[in-house]
Design a protein around this motif. Structure first.
Motif, PDB file in Angstrom:
ATOM      1  N   ALA A   6       5.688   0.971  -5.239  1.00 14.15           N
ATOM      2  CA  ALA A   6       6.076  -0.434  -5.215  1.00 14.15           C
ATOM      3  C   ALA A   6       7.567  -0.611  -5.490  1.00 14.15           C
ATOM      4  CB  ALA A   6       5.248  -1.226  -6.215  1.00 14.15           C
ATOM      5  N   ALA A   7       8.110   0.200  -6.405  1.00  9.50           N
ATOM      6  CA  ALA A   7       9.516   0.069  -6.777  1.00  9.50           C
ATOM      7  C   ALA A   7      10.452   0.736  -5.779  1.00  9.50           C
ATOM      8  CB  ALA A   7       9.743   0.666  -8.168  1.00  9.50           C
ATOM      9  N   GLN A   8       9.950   1.653  -4.951  1.00 12.72           N
ATOM     10  CA  GLN A   8      10.832   2.443  -4.096  1.00 12.72           C
ATOM     11  C   GLN A   8      10.654   2.175  -2.606  1.00 12.72           C
ATOM     12  OE1 GLN A   8      11.386   6.596  -5.109  1.00 12.72           O
ATOM     13  NE2 GLN A   8      10.412   6.320  -7.102  1.00 12.72           N
ATOM     14  N   ALA A   9       9.647   1.431  -2.230  1.00 12.74           N
ATOM     15  CA  ALA A   9       9.355   1.229  -0.810  1.00 12.74           C
ATOM     16  C   ALA A   9      10.550   0.647  -0.058  1.00 12.74           C
ATOM     17  CB  ALA A   9       8.136   0.328  -0.640  1.00 12.74           C
ATOM     18  N   GLY A  10      11.209  -0.342  -0.646  1.00 14.80           N
ATOM     19  CA  GLY A  10      12.331  -0.974   0.029  1.00 14.80           C
ATOM     20  C   GLY A  10      13.473  -0.016   0.283  1.00 14.80           C
ATOM     21  N   ARG A  11      13.856   0.775  -0.724  1.00 14.21           N
ATOM     22  CA  ARG A  11      14.959   1.724  -0.556  1.00 14.21           C
ATOM     23  C   ARG A  11      14.632   2.774   0.503  1.00 14.21           C
ATOM     24  NH1 ARG A  11      14.928   1.644  -6.223  1.00 14.21           N
ATOM     25  NH2 ARG A  11      14.080   3.754  -6.306  1.00 14.21           N
ATOM     26  N   LEU A  12      13.400   3.275   0.484  1.00 13.13           N
ATOM     27  CA  LEU A  12      13.015   4.299   1.451  1.00 13.13           C
ATOM     28  C   LEU A  12      13.020   3.744   2.868  1.00 13.13           C
ATOM     29  CD1 LEU A  12      10.118   5.965  -0.571  1.00 13.13           C
ATOM     30  CD2 LEU A  12      12.380   6.938  -0.107  1.00 13.13           C
ATOM     31  N   ARG A  13      12.557   2.526   3.007  1.00 14.82           N
ATOM     32  CA  ARG A  13      12.552   1.890   4.330  1.00 14.82           C
ATOM     33  C   ARG A  13      13.971   1.698   4.847  1.00 14.82           C
ATOM     34  NH1 ARG A  13       9.759   0.887   9.026  1.00 14.82           N
ATOM     35  NH2 ARG A  13      10.535  -1.026   9.970  1.00 14.82           N
ATOM     36  N   ARG A  14      14.851   1.219   3.987  1.00 15.99           N
ATOM     37  CA  ARG A  14      16.242   1.004   4.399  1.00 15.99           C
ATOM     38  C   ARG A  14      16.936   2.319   4.737  1.00 15.99           C
ATOM     39  NH1 ARG A  14      15.770  -2.844   0.245  1.00 15.99           N
ATOM     40  NH2 ARG A  14      16.670  -1.414  -1.287  1.00 15.99           N
ATOM     41  N   ALA A  15      16.507   3.417   4.107  1.00 14.09           N
ATOM     42  CA  ALA A  15      17.103   4.726   4.381  1.00 14.09           C
ATOM     43  C   ALA A  15      16.652   5.292   5.714  1.00 14.09           C
ATOM     44  CB  ALA A  15      16.758   5.700   3.257  1.00 14.09           C
ATOM     45  N   GLY A  16      15.572   4.738   6.284  1.00 18.16           N
ATOM     46  CA  GLY A  16      15.128   5.191   7.600  1.00 18.16           C
ATOM     47  C   GLY A  16      13.721   5.726   7.660  1.00 18.16           C
ATOM     48  N   LEU A  17      13.019   5.819   6.522  1.00 20.42           N
ATOM     49  CA  LEU A  17      11.631   6.278   6.546  1.00 20.42           C
ATOM     50  C   LEU A  17      10.765   5.239   7.233  1.00 20.42           C
ATOM     51  CD1 LEU A  17       9.838   8.637   5.469  1.00 20.42           C
ATOM     52  CD2 LEU A  17       9.320   7.173   3.506  1.00 20.42           C
ATOM     53  N   ARG A  18       9.823   5.692   8.052  1.00 20.24           N
ATOM     54  CA  ARG A  18       8.989   4.763   8.812  1.00 20.24           C
ATOM     55  C   ARG A  18       7.497   4.934   8.543  1.00 20.24           C
ATOM     56  NH1 ARG A  18      12.963   2.717   8.760  1.00 20.24           N
ATOM     57  NH2 ARG A  18      14.355   2.007  10.423  1.00 20.24           N
ATOM     58  N   ARG A  19       7.067   6.089   8.055  1.00 16.98           N
ATOM     59  CA  ARG A  19       5.631   6.321   7.863  1.00 16.98           C
ATOM     60  C   ARG A  19       5.353   6.827   6.455  1.00 16.98           C
ATOM     61  NH1 ARG A  19       2.553   9.663   9.970  1.00 16.98           N
ATOM     62  NH2 ARG A  19       4.025  11.273  10.584  1.00 16.98           N
ATOM     63  N   ILE A  20       4.287   6.331   5.864  1.00 14.72           N
ATOM     64  CA  ILE A  20       3.872   6.743   4.528  1.00 14.72           C
ATOM     65  C   ILE A  20       2.372   6.990   4.522  1.00 14.72           C
ATOM     66  CG2 ILE A  20       3.443   5.875   2.179  1.00 14.72           C
ATOM     67  CD1 ILE A  20       6.167   4.734   2.096  1.00 14.72           C
ATOM     68  N   THR A  21       1.967   8.072   3.867  1.00 15.23           N
ATOM     69  CA  THR A  21       0.557   8.349   3.612  1.00 15.23           C
ATOM     70  C   THR A  21       0.342   8.310   2.106  1.00 15.23           C
ATOM     71  OG1 THR A  21       0.347   9.741   5.577  1.00 15.23           O
ATOM     72  CG2 THR A  21      -1.312  10.023   3.844  1.00 15.23           C
ATOM     73  N   GLY A  38       1.524  -0.552  -4.629  1.00 14.37           N
ATOM     74  CA  GLY A  38       2.429   0.238  -3.809  1.00 14.37           C
ATOM     75  C   GLY A  38       2.100   0.140  -2.330  1.00 14.37           C
ATOM     76  N   ILE A  39       0.796   0.143  -2.005  1.00 18.33           N
ATOM     77  CA  ILE A  39       0.373  -0.009  -0.609  1.00 18.33           C
ATOM     78  C   ILE A  39       0.792  -1.381  -0.083  1.00 18.33           C
ATOM     79  CG2 ILE A  39      -1.620  -0.144   0.913  1.00 18.33           C
ATOM     80  CD1 ILE A  39      -2.992   1.885  -0.961  1.00 18.33           C
ATOM     81  N   LYS A  99      -1.076   5.049   5.881  1.00 18.83           N
ATOM     82  CA  LYS A  99      -2.354   5.734   6.001  1.00 18.83           C
ATOM     83  C   LYS A  99      -2.816   6.249   4.640  1.00 18.83           C
ATOM     84  CE  LYS A  99      -1.554   6.841  10.817  1.00 18.83           C
ATOM     85  NZ  LYS A  99      -1.444   7.865  11.869  1.00 18.83           N
ATOM     86  N   LEU A 100      -4.123   6.399   4.512  1.00 16.64           N
ATOM     87  CA  LEU A 100      -4.722   6.814   3.257  1.00 16.64           C
ATOM     88  C   LEU A 100      -5.385   8.171   3.414  1.00 16.64           C
ATOM     89  CD1 LEU A 100      -6.491   3.509   2.130  1.00 16.64           C
ATOM     90  CD2 LEU A 100      -4.107   4.216   1.760  1.00 16.64           C
ATOM     91  N   ASN A 101      -5.148   9.052   2.442  1.00 17.45           N
ATOM     92  CA  ASN A 101      -5.877  10.303   2.331  1.00 17.45           C
ATOM     93  C   ASN A 101      -6.847  10.180   1.172  1.00 17.45           C
ATOM     94  OD1 ASN A 101      -4.774  11.686   4.451  1.00 17.45           O
ATOM     95  ND2 ASN A 101      -3.398  12.940   3.212  1.00 17.45           N
ATOM     96  N   SER A 102      -8.074  10.614   1.372  1.00 20.87           N
ATOM     97  CA  SER A 102      -9.070  10.548   0.312  1.00 20.87           C
ATOM     98  C   SER A 102      -9.842  11.855   0.271  1.00 20.87           C
ATOM     99  CB  SER A 102     -10.035   9.383   0.553  1.00 20.87           C
ATOM    100  OG  SER A 102     -11.035   9.350  -0.450  1.00 20.87           O
ATOM    101  N   ARG A 103     -10.000  12.405  -0.923  1.00 22.00           N
ATOM    102  CA  ARG A 103     -10.743  13.649  -1.081  1.00 22.00           C
ATOM    103  C   ARG A 103     -12.131  13.325  -1.623  1.00 22.00           C
ATOM    104  NH1 ARG A 103      -9.405  19.086  -1.281  1.00 22.00           N
ATOM    105  NH2 ARG A 103     -10.772  20.414  -2.511  1.00 22.00           N
ATOM    106  N   ARG A 104     -13.126  13.599  -0.838  1.00 18.65           N
ATOM    107  CA  ARG A 104     -14.502  13.333  -1.229  1.00 18.65           C
ATOM    108  C   ARG A 104     -15.370  14.550  -0.954  1.00 18.65           C
ATOM    109  NH1 ARG A 104     -15.849   7.881  -1.669  1.00 18.65           N
ATOM    110  NH2 ARG A 104     -14.065   6.780  -2.554  1.00 18.65           N
TER     111      ARG A 104
END
Length: 235
Positions: free
Chosen positions: A129-144, A171-172, A184-189
């Motif tokens: 939640a605190a870092q999403a904006g900075r990462l997006r502005r830096a050029g990151l486009r996808r998060i899992t 954060g999501i 996208k979400l990863n889940s271990r079941r």
């Protein structure tokens, strides 16, 4: 450039240019001749969770000292070599990558590299939640995001730490609001990993116009091991 892990750290001195012998090397492939297109780079071995499938349930966890972790300049150089050898997609991982202070710096370096088609990041979401904006502005486009449970008690048990699942959900939310697509979400079941795009729950309102979706992701080949060609290029 100051490269830090969780705070002020070592000063990295500029290196003199070296000839890149990988420029004319054959593309990387596995033993079956399939091209290696995907590369995972661990930016730290530290994590703020203690999931039972990842770390020992008891005893201390020993982490590498900072001078044994790739600097931002080294990450950029290694990625450049792999891109010249045919890699096209890079994913930043850990440990928990968001514990690496100033992660938007290497993100900006990597997205500027010639040949990179996709840059992603895998996180447990606790600090997102605190870092999403900075990462997006830096050029990151996808998060899992790794999310093993939505129930609070189950989440804390699986994470191995007393943290609220609401922090990961926040954060999501922040990632979606900032413009990441897809999240996208990863889940271990039951010993198996499943990877799904976000399926909005009744209490979760996604961006306007987005419909429910649950697309299974394909697992790409990961160039995790540095081949002799890459090793010689970095020597």
């Amino acid at each position: 450039m100051r490269d830090t892990l969780g705070g002020p750290g070592r000063q990295v001195s500029p290196r003199s240019p070296r000839p890149e012998r990988a420029a004319t090397a054959a593309p990387l492939s596995d033993r079956l001749g399939r091209p290696l297109r995907n590369l995972r780079i661990s930016v730290t071995d530290r994590c703020n969770f203690r999931c039972g499938y990842c770390v020992p349930p008891i005893g201390p966890v020993r982490f590498r000292p900072h001078d044994q972790i790739l600097s931002f300049e080294e990450i950029e150089r290694v990625a450049g070599v792999f891109l010249r050898l045919g890699v096209r997609k890079i994913r930043l991982t850990g440990g928990e990558p968001l514990l690496r202070y100033g992660l938007d710096d290497p993100v900006g370096r990597l997205v500027a590299l010639p040949g990179l088609e996709d840059l992603g990041l895998t996180t447990n979401g606790y600090l997102l939640a605190a870092q999403a904006g900075r990462l997006r502005r830096a050029g990151l486009r996808r998060i899992t995001v790794r999310l093993d449970a939505i129930d609070g008690a189950t989440f804390r048990r699986l994470a191995g730490v007393d943290v609220p699942v609401s922090s990961v959900l926040a954060g999501i939310d922040a990632a979606i609001a900032t413009g990441f697509a897809p999240v996208k979400l990863n889940s271990r079941r039951q010993g198996l990993w499943s990877a799904l795009t976000i399926a909005p729950r009744p209490e979760y309102e996604g961006p306007p116009g987005r419909g429910p979706e649950a697309d299974i992701l394909s697992n790409g080949t990961s160039a995790r091991t540095c081949s002799s060609t890459v090793a010689s290029s970095l020597s």
